[in-house]
Scaffold this motif. Structure first.
Motif, PDB file in Angstrom:
ATOM      1  N   VAL A 184       1.578   6.471  11.471  1.00  0.00           N
ATOM      2  CA  VAL A 184       2.695   5.648  11.944  1.00  0.00           C
ATOM      3  C   VAL A 184       2.994   5.907  13.415  1.00  0.00           C
ATOM      4  O   VAL A 184       3.248   4.974  14.188  1.00  0.00           O
ATOM      5  CB  VAL A 184       3.950   5.896  11.082  1.00  0.00           C
ATOM      6  N   GLU A 185       2.958   7.174  13.824  1.00  0.00           N
ATOM      7  CA  GLU A 185       3.262   7.499  15.227  1.00  0.00           C
ATOM      8  C   GLU A 185       2.216   6.910  16.167  1.00  0.00           C
ATOM      9  O   GLU A 185       2.544   6.488  17.276  1.00  0.00           O
ATOM     10  CB  GLU A 185       3.352   9.016  15.406  1.00  0.00           C
ATOM     11  N   ALA A 186       0.979   6.846  15.739  1.00  0.00           N
ATOM     12  CA  ALA A 186      -0.069   6.249  16.575  1.00  0.00           C
ATOM     13  C   ALA A 186       0.162   4.752  16.744  1.00  0.00           C
ATOM     14  O   ALA A 186      -0.119   4.188  17.806  1.00  0.00           O
ATOM     15  CB  ALA A 186      -1.447   6.506  15.954  1.00  0.00           C
ATOM     16  N   VAL A 191      -0.763  -6.798  13.575  1.00  0.00           N
ATOM     17  CA  VAL A 191      -0.954  -7.480  12.296  1.00  0.00           C
ATOM     18  C   VAL A 191      -1.319  -6.416  11.272  1.00  0.00           C
ATOM     19  O   VAL A 191      -2.335  -5.726  11.408  1.00  0.00           O
ATOM     20  CB  VAL A 191      -2.070  -8.546  12.373  1.00  0.00           C
ATOM     21  N   ALA A 192      -0.473  -6.272  10.274  1.00  0.00           N
ATOM     22  CA  ALA A 192      -0.688  -5.256   9.247  1.00  0.00           C
ATOM     23  C   ALA A 192      -1.137  -5.922   7.947  1.00  0.00           C
ATOM     24  O   ALA A 192      -0.455  -6.809   7.425  1.00  0.00           O
ATOM     25  CB  ALA A 192       0.587  -4.458   9.004  1.00  0.00           C
ATOM     26  N   TYR A 193      -2.274  -5.500   7.482  1.00  0.00           N
ATOM     27  CA  TYR A 193      -2.735  -5.915   6.159  1.00  0.00           C
ATOM     28  C   TYR A 193      -1.701  -5.463   5.138  1.00  0.00           C
ATOM     29  O   TYR A 193      -1.050  -4.428   5.312  1.00  0.00           O
ATOM     30  CB  TYR A 193      -4.097  -5.265   5.923  1.00  0.00           C
ATOM     31  N   ILE A 194      -1.557  -6.213   4.072  1.00  0.00           N
ATOM     32  CA  ILE A 194      -0.517  -5.901   3.091  1.00  0.00           C
ATOM     33  C   ILE A 194      -0.717  -4.535   2.453  1.00  0.00           C
ATOM     34  O   ILE A 194       0.227  -3.922   1.965  1.00  0.00           O
ATOM     35  CB  ILE A 194      -0.416  -7.014   2.022  1.00  0.00           C
ATOM     36  N   ASN A 195      -1.950  -4.007   2.505  1.00  0.00           N
ATOM     37  CA  ASN A 195      -2.244  -2.678   1.959  1.00  0.00           C
ATOM     38  C   ASN A 195      -1.776  -1.589   2.913  1.00  0.00           C
ATOM     39  O   ASN A 195      -2.562  -0.794   3.420  1.00  0.00           O
ATOM     40  CB  ASN A 195      -3.743  -2.533   1.697  1.00  0.00           C
ATOM     41  N   THR A 196      -0.479  -1.581   3.184  1.00  0.00           N
ATOM     42  CA  THR A 196       0.125  -0.590   4.068  1.00  0.00           C
ATOM     43  C   THR A 196       1.470  -0.176   3.498  1.00  0.00           C
ATOM     44  O   THR A 196       2.093  -0.918   2.722  1.00  0.00           O
ATOM     45  CB  THR A 196       0.348  -1.165   5.486  1.00  0.00           C
ATOM     46  N   ARG A 197       1.933   0.977   3.923  1.00  0.00           N
ATOM     47  CA  ARG A 197       3.229   1.470   3.481  1.00  0.00           C
ATOM     48  C   ARG A 197       4.349   0.720   4.203  1.00  0.00           C
ATOM     49  O   ARG A 197       4.142   0.081   5.232  1.00  0.00           O
ATOM     50  CB  ARG A 197       3.343   2.970   3.733  1.00  0.00           C
ATOM     51  N   ALA A 198       5.563   0.839   3.660  1.00  0.00           N
ATOM     52  CA  ALA A 198       6.711   0.083   4.164  1.00  0.00           C
ATOM     53  C   ALA A 198       7.000   0.370   5.632  1.00  0.00           C
ATOM     54  O   ALA A 198       7.296  -0.544   6.414  1.00  0.00           O
ATOM     55  CB  ALA A 198       7.945   0.393   3.318  1.00  0.00           C
ATOM     56  N   GLU A 199       6.886   1.629   6.054  1.00  0.00           N
ATOM     57  CA  GLU A 199       7.210   1.971   7.441  1.00  0.00           C
ATOM     58  C   GLU A 199       6.203   1.365   8.417  1.00  0.00           C
ATOM     59  O   GLU A 199       6.550   1.119   9.577  1.00  0.00           O
ATOM     60  CB  GLU A 199       7.307   3.488   7.631  1.00  0.00           C
ATOM     61  N   VAL A 200       4.988   1.112   7.958  1.00  0.00           N
ATOM     62  CA  VAL A 200       3.989   0.448   8.799  1.00  0.00           C
ATOM     63  C   VAL A 200       4.293  -1.047   8.888  1.00  0.00           C
ATOM     64  O   VAL A 200       4.249  -1.645   9.972  1.00  0.00           O
ATOM     65  CB  VAL A 200       2.564   0.690   8.262  1.00  0.00           C
ATOM     66  N   TYR A 248       3.362  -9.255  12.027  1.00  0.00           N
ATOM     67  CA  TYR A 248       2.942 -10.054  10.874  1.00  0.00           C
ATOM     68  C   TYR A 248       2.316  -9.137   9.833  1.00  0.00           C
ATOM     69  O   TYR A 248       1.597  -8.193  10.185  1.00  0.00           O
ATOM     70  CB  TYR A 248       1.878 -11.099  11.250  1.00  0.00           C
ATOM     71  N   VAL A 249       2.562  -9.459   8.584  1.00  0.00           N
ATOM     72  CA  VAL A 249       1.782  -8.906   7.489  1.00  0.00           C
ATOM     73  C   VAL A 249       0.800 -10.004   7.086  1.00  0.00           C
ATOM     74  O   VAL A 249       1.059 -11.196   7.289  1.00  0.00           O
ATOM     75  CB  VAL A 249       2.694  -8.501   6.312  1.00  0.00           C
ATOM     76  N   CYS A 250      -0.349  -9.620   6.559  1.00  0.00           N
ATOM     77  CA  CYS A 250      -1.300 -10.626   6.085  1.00  0.00           C
ATOM     78  C   CYS A 250      -1.964 -10.135   4.809  1.00  0.00           C
ATOM     79  O   CYS A 250      -1.900  -8.952   4.463  1.00  0.00           O
ATOM     80  CB  CYS A 250      -2.350 -10.947   7.150  1.00  0.00           C
ATOM     81  N   THR A 251      -2.611 -11.048   4.114  1.00  0.00           N
ATOM     82  CA  THR A 251      -3.428 -10.713   2.957  1.00  0.00           C
ATOM     83  C   THR A 251      -4.878 -11.056   3.291  1.00  0.00           C
ATOM     84  O   THR A 251      -5.155 -11.686   4.319  1.00  0.00           O
ATOM     85  CB  THR A 251      -2.999 -11.499   1.709  1.00  0.00           C
ATOM     86  N   VAL A 297      14.370  -0.042   7.125  1.00  0.00           N
ATOM     87  CA  VAL A 297      12.911  -0.214   7.056  1.00  0.00           C
ATOM     88  C   VAL A 297      12.580  -1.484   6.289  1.00  0.00           C
ATOM     89  O   VAL A 297      11.745  -2.295   6.706  1.00  0.00           O
ATOM     90  CB  VAL A 297      12.249   1.012   6.391  1.00  0.00           C
ATOM     91  N   ALA A 298      13.252  -1.669   5.163  1.00  0.00           N
ATOM     92  CA  ALA A 298      12.991  -2.849   4.334  1.00  0.00           C
ATOM     93  C   ALA A 298      13.303  -4.140   5.083  1.00  0.00           C
ATOM     94  O   ALA A 298      12.562  -5.125   4.977  1.00  0.00           O
ATOM     95  CB  ALA A 298      13.819  -2.772   3.049  1.00  0.00           C
ATOM     96  N   LYS A 299      14.371  -4.133   5.865  1.00  0.00           N
ATOM     97  CA  LYS A 299      14.762  -5.333   6.608  1.00  0.00           C
ATOM     98  C   LYS A 299      13.682  -5.737   7.603  1.00  0.00           C
ATOM     99  O   LYS A 299      13.310  -6.922   7.681  1.00  0.00           O
ATOM    100  CB  LYS A 299      16.087  -5.076   7.327  1.00  0.00           C
ATOM    101  N   ARG A 300      13.154  -4.774   8.359  1.00  0.00           N
ATOM    102  CA  ARG A 300      12.126  -5.087   9.352  1.00  0.00           C
ATOM    103  C   ARG A 300      10.797  -5.448   8.685  1.00  0.00           C
ATOM    104  O   ARG A 300      10.092  -6.358   9.127  1.00  0.00           O
ATOM    105  CB  ARG A 300      11.961  -3.901  10.314  1.00  0.00           C
ATOM    106  N   ALA A 301      10.461  -4.746   7.604  1.00  0.00           N
ATOM    107  CA  ALA A 301       9.228  -5.062   6.881  1.00  0.00           C
ATOM    108  C   ALA A 301       9.310  -6.444   6.248  1.00  0.00           C
ATOM    109  O   ALA A 301       8.345  -7.214   6.260  1.00  0.00           O
ATOM    110  CB  ALA A 301       8.975  -4.000   5.807  1.00  0.00           C
ATOM    111  N   ARG A 302      10.481  -6.779   5.730  1.00  0.00           N
ATOM    112  CA  ARG A 302      10.677  -8.092   5.092  1.00  0.00           C
ATOM    113  C   ARG A 302      10.474  -9.211   6.109  1.00  0.00           C
ATOM    114  O   ARG A 302       9.894 -10.252   5.801  1.00  0.00           O
ATOM    115  CB  ARG A 302      12.066  -8.164   4.471  1.00  0.00           C
ATOM    116  N   ALA A 303      10.930  -8.999   7.328  1.00  0.00           N
ATOM    117  CA  ALA A 303      10.777 -10.021   8.371  1.00  0.00           C
ATOM    118  C   ALA A 303       9.296 -10.271   8.663  1.00  0.00           C
ATOM    119  O   ALA A 303       8.871 -11.423   8.820  1.00  0.00           O
ATOM    120  CB  ALA A 303      11.506  -9.587   9.637  1.00  0.00           C
ATOM    121  N   ALA A 304       8.486  -9.203   8.727  1.00  0.00           N
ATOM    122  CA  ALA A 304       7.049  -9.366   8.984  1.00  0.00           C
ATOM    123  C   ALA A 304       6.361 -10.067   7.821  1.00  0.00           C
ATOM    124  O   ALA A 304       5.454 -10.884   8.021  1.00  0.00           O
ATOM    125  CB  ALA A 304       6.413  -7.999   9.235  1.00  0.00           C
TER     126      ALA A 304
END
Length: 308
Positions: free
Chosen positions: A91-93, A107-116, A122-125, A293-300
């Motif tokens: 996460v720090e990187a 762009v984070a693939y959906i196979n990531t933890r919530a903090e990522v 964007y999240v993607c599948t 965390v959930a709020k920002r992840a939900r937006a992506a």
């Protein structure tokens, strides 16, 4: 004890649903109200009237369900069900990359933890990753994470420059082009379905057409949909073998050949019917994501839906 019967009884008593990923054990899939990929299961949780959700999958999937369903109680039968791909991200990187590229896009693939997901734009599948990446202006720095094979597949298909995280699913990484080629030569009439996380992806794009075979790169949900409608009778399936149980149920009379019989995720298989029963009975183990965390992840995640 008839665990399946007890699970069904408890679901009725507690206004609960069981969601099972395509890679789960057959007996777990059989008691599920919905079987599918991680995103579709999270959306199914949002659409159901149940107040209690048992997610038979791995931890990042249950987190995604909790993010998209803040008013529901989300449980995971085994909290040790992790994911080698999700665990590959530092996460720090990611934060340091954002600092170096203030105008960049993550762009984070959906196979990531919530903090990522919370750090992503964007999240993607695997089903919509190409559309998401193609919509981002080419002059913007782009970081795709965490799957390097999916990233290389996207880069090959789009020609877009981007930074690709060096992560991989340990199951898909072991699926190689020689394995696929061997199966193709044995089953010349088979269609070839490949998950884009596979280590064989870019090589298969080059090698299989030379044998007159056009591979289809599909998400797990895309694979199931495809085998239902395809007139073909035989398929070579390059992903975790658990999906073949669902394929056989939904496309009876067709033959499904695993690219490798050893493509088994031990984390997915941690969930047993007994654990699903205990999860419902004792209402364990709850998956909760801090609201900020959930709020920002939900937006992506919500930004992704325009590319569904």
């Amino acid at each position: 004890m008839d665990y399946a019967a007890e699970v069904r009884r408890l679901k009725s008593e507690k206004n609960a649903v069981v969601l099972a990923h395509n890679y789960q054990r057959p007996e777990v899939q059989d008691v599920a109200d919905f079987v599918g990929d991680s995103l579709n299961l999270s959306l199914a949780a949002r659409e159901t009237g149940a107040s209690l959700v048992v997610f038979a999958g791995v931890y990042f999937m249950a987190e995604t369900a909790a993010i998209l369903n803040p008013n529901k109680r989300v449980l995971i039968p085994d909290p040790n069900a992790g994911c080698s791909l999700a665990d590959a991200v530092d996460v720090e990187a990611v934060r340091r990359w954002r600092e170096r590229h203030p105008g960049g896009v993550v762009v984070a693939y959906i196979n990531t933890r919530a903090e990522v997901k919370a750090l992503a734009d964007y999240v993607c599948t695997s089903a919509n990753c190409l559309k998401v990446v193609e919509a981002i202006p080419r002059d913007k720095p782009l970081l795709f994470l965490p799957d390097k094979y999916l990233g290389m597949y996207i880069a090959a298909k789009t020609g877009r420059p981007m930074d690709i995280w060096d992560g991989a699913c340990h199951v898909h990484e072991r699926l190689t082009a020689p394995q696929i080629l061997t199966k193709v030569k044995l089953y010349r009439d088979a269609e070839v379905l490949i998950h884009p996380e596979c280590g064989c992806g870019t090589a298969c794009l080059v090698e299989l057409p030379r044998l007159g075979v056009e591979p289809r790169f599909l998400s797990t949900e895309g694979m199931v949909k495809y085998v239902r409608q395809s007139p073909a009778r035989r398929f070579i399936v390059a992903t975790e073998t658990g999906i073949i149980y669902r394929m056989a149920k939904e496309a009876p009379g067709k033959e499904f050949i695993p690219a490798s019989e050893e493509a088994v995720c031990e984390y997915m298989k941690l969930t047993t019917i007994e654990k699903v029963y205990r999860s419902l009975r004792d209402e364990v183990y709850r998956v909760a994501v801090p609201e900020e965390v959930a709020k920002r992840a939900r937006a992506a995640i919500e930004r992704m839906f325009q590319f569904a």
